[in-house]
Design a protein around this motif. Structure first.
Motif, PDB file in Angstrom:
ATOM      1  N   THR A  21       0.832  -1.210   0.000  1.00  0.00           N
ATOM      2  CA  THR A  21       0.000   0.000   0.000  1.00  0.00           C
ATOM      3  C   THR A  21       0.859   1.251   0.000  1.00  0.00           C
ATOM      4  N   VAL A 277     -14.800   2.110   8.948  1.00  0.00           N
ATOM      5  CA  VAL A 277     -13.881   0.963   8.867  1.00  0.00           C
ATOM      6  C   VAL A 277     -14.188  -0.101   9.918  1.00  0.00           C
ATOM      7  N   MET A 281     -15.214  -4.032   9.010  1.00  0.00           N
ATOM      8  CA  MET A 281     -14.405  -5.161   9.446  1.00  0.00           C
ATOM      9  C   MET A 281     -15.188  -6.133  10.325  1.00  0.00           C
ATOM     10  N   ALA A 295      -7.362  -6.134  11.920  1.00  0.00           N
ATOM     11  CA  ALA A 295      -8.080  -5.975  10.650  1.00  0.00           C
ATOM     12  C   ALA A 295      -8.493  -4.524  10.432  1.00  0.00           C
ATOM     13  N   SER A 296      -8.976  -3.861  11.486  1.00  0.00           N
ATOM     14  CA  SER A 296      -9.387  -2.460  11.356  1.00  0.00           C
ATOM     15  C   SER A 296      -8.190  -1.562  11.106  1.00  0.00           C
ATOM     16  N   ALA A 299      -7.166  -2.136   7.443  1.00  0.00           N
ATOM     17  CA  ALA A 299      -8.144  -1.572   6.510  1.00  0.00           C
ATOM     18  C   ALA A 299      -8.129  -0.043   6.559  1.00  0.00           C
ATOM     19  N   PHE A 303      -7.343   2.234   3.394  1.00  0.00           N
ATOM     20  CA  PHE A 303      -8.397   3.168   2.996  1.00  0.00           C
ATOM     21  C   PHE A 303      -7.861   4.594   2.887  1.00  0.00           C
TER      22      PHE A 303
END
Length: 343
Positions: A21, A277, A281, A295-296, A299, A303
């Motif tokens: 990313t 978010v 998730m 995970a959050s 993400a 994002f």
């Protein structure tokens, strides 16, 4: 695959996604550059590889895009984590740093330092934003407890949300008053752009504080993952399971305010990341915070880097405030989440 190897593979996968990313954020912008050029710039600076490169391209990547992408990823992860923590502690799906007034208070503190000159240069914008975030949350909690029935149960959670909306509006108005009273036209324009979310001024000296507070937040949330699980059933249930309610809630909210203060001082107030978010998730990984926290964070990082890329390329020749992009994407996404949740 053994059970002991599974967590390392998960964290390795998270690291790879984050690295990809950040590299993508460094490659895509007003002028698109190949990923191979990004790799060569990194190799030259980190390992003295000696690849021949155009000095302008190398400067764009190393001095401008790479720190910007790292700070965007850190801020996205940190803001998503604050949403996870606030939604668990308050048992309210609408809790996030923007709605709770933390972002507005941090903006007020930063503007007091940078425009009004509070501290006479001895206080940094990060410190001012931190104090502002803590003051905003203190005001929200005091107002919520002043509301009849606002100290307990579902009514208490609703009272905190309503108090957060009122506090957010109050601190936003205070910020606007300070700008109108103390800033000249050029300062006002720059600050208003920054308040909507702006990564244009990010440099390497901003990377360490952003990465540090985000890593601190991830580590602390994982350490208290069982307590956060317990809080989702209510404070009384958490206390019956042996959680020290006052200490745990105070510590997690303080760390949340610290993250918001430091990150807002770097990039301004960015909405919808902490709201959308965590909900997304939960649909994907469930409600257990052992999975929800990483995970959050991942993400949120992806994002915000993606939103920053869109902010740079969506209007040719112009960079939009990143908060505009997060709102344009986040509002419809949150509406879809609400409709799916209702079904």
């Amino acid at each position: 695959m053994s059970a002991s190897a599974a967590p390392w593979m998960v964290w390795g996968g998270i690291a790879l996604v984050l690295a990809g990313t950040v590299l993508t954020g460094a490659a895509i912008g007003e002028t698109r550059l190949p990923l191979a050029t990004v790799y060569k710039v990194l190799a030259n600076h980190l390992w003295q590889a000696g690849y021949p490169l155009d000095r302008i391209d190398a400067g764009i990547i190393w001095s401008y895009r790479l720190p910007r992408a790292i700070v965007a990823a850190s801020c996205g992860a940190g803001l998503a984590l604050t949403g996870v923590v606030l939604q668990a502690l308050l048992r309210n799906p609408l809790a996030d740093p923007y709605l709770m007034g933390l972002s507005a208070g941090a903006s007020t503190g930063a503007v007091l330092v940078s425009v009004a000159g509070i501290g006479a240069g001895a206080v940094s914008m990060s410190a001012g934003a931190l104090v502002g975030a803590l003051a905003a949350f203190g005001a929200v909690v005091a107002l919520a407890h002043a509301i009849p029935g606002g100290g307990r149960g579902n009514q208490g959670a609703a009272a905190i949300i309503l108090a957060g909306i009122a506090g957010s509006q109050m601190f936003n108005a205070l910020t606007a008053f300070i700008i109108a009273r103390s800033a000249n036209a050029e300062q006002a324009r720059g600050i208003m752009f920054w308040l909507m979310g702006n990564l244009s001024g990010v440099r390497w000296e901003d990377v360490a504080p952003a990465v540090f507070v985000t890593c601190l937040g991830v580590g602390l949330c994982l350490w208290y993952r069982r307590a956060l699980d317990a809080f989702t059933f209510g404070a009384e249930s958490a206390a019956s399971l042996g959680v020290d309610i006052r200490r745990t809630r105070g510590l997690l909210i303080t760390v949340t305010a610290v993250m918001v203060g430091v990150l807002v001082a770097k990039v301004g107030a960015i909405g919808f990341v902490g709201l959308v978010v965590p909900h997304a998730m939960r649909f994907l990984v469930g409600t257990r915070h052992q999975r929800l926290v990483p995970a959050s964070a991942l993400a949120g990082a992806v994002f915000l880097v993606a939103a920053d890329i869109l902010a740079r390329i969506i209007v040719p020749g112009q960079v939009l405030p990143i908060g505009v992009v997060t709102a344009l994407v986040g509002a419809p996404a949150f509406a879809l989440i609400l409709m799916r949740g209702a079904r």
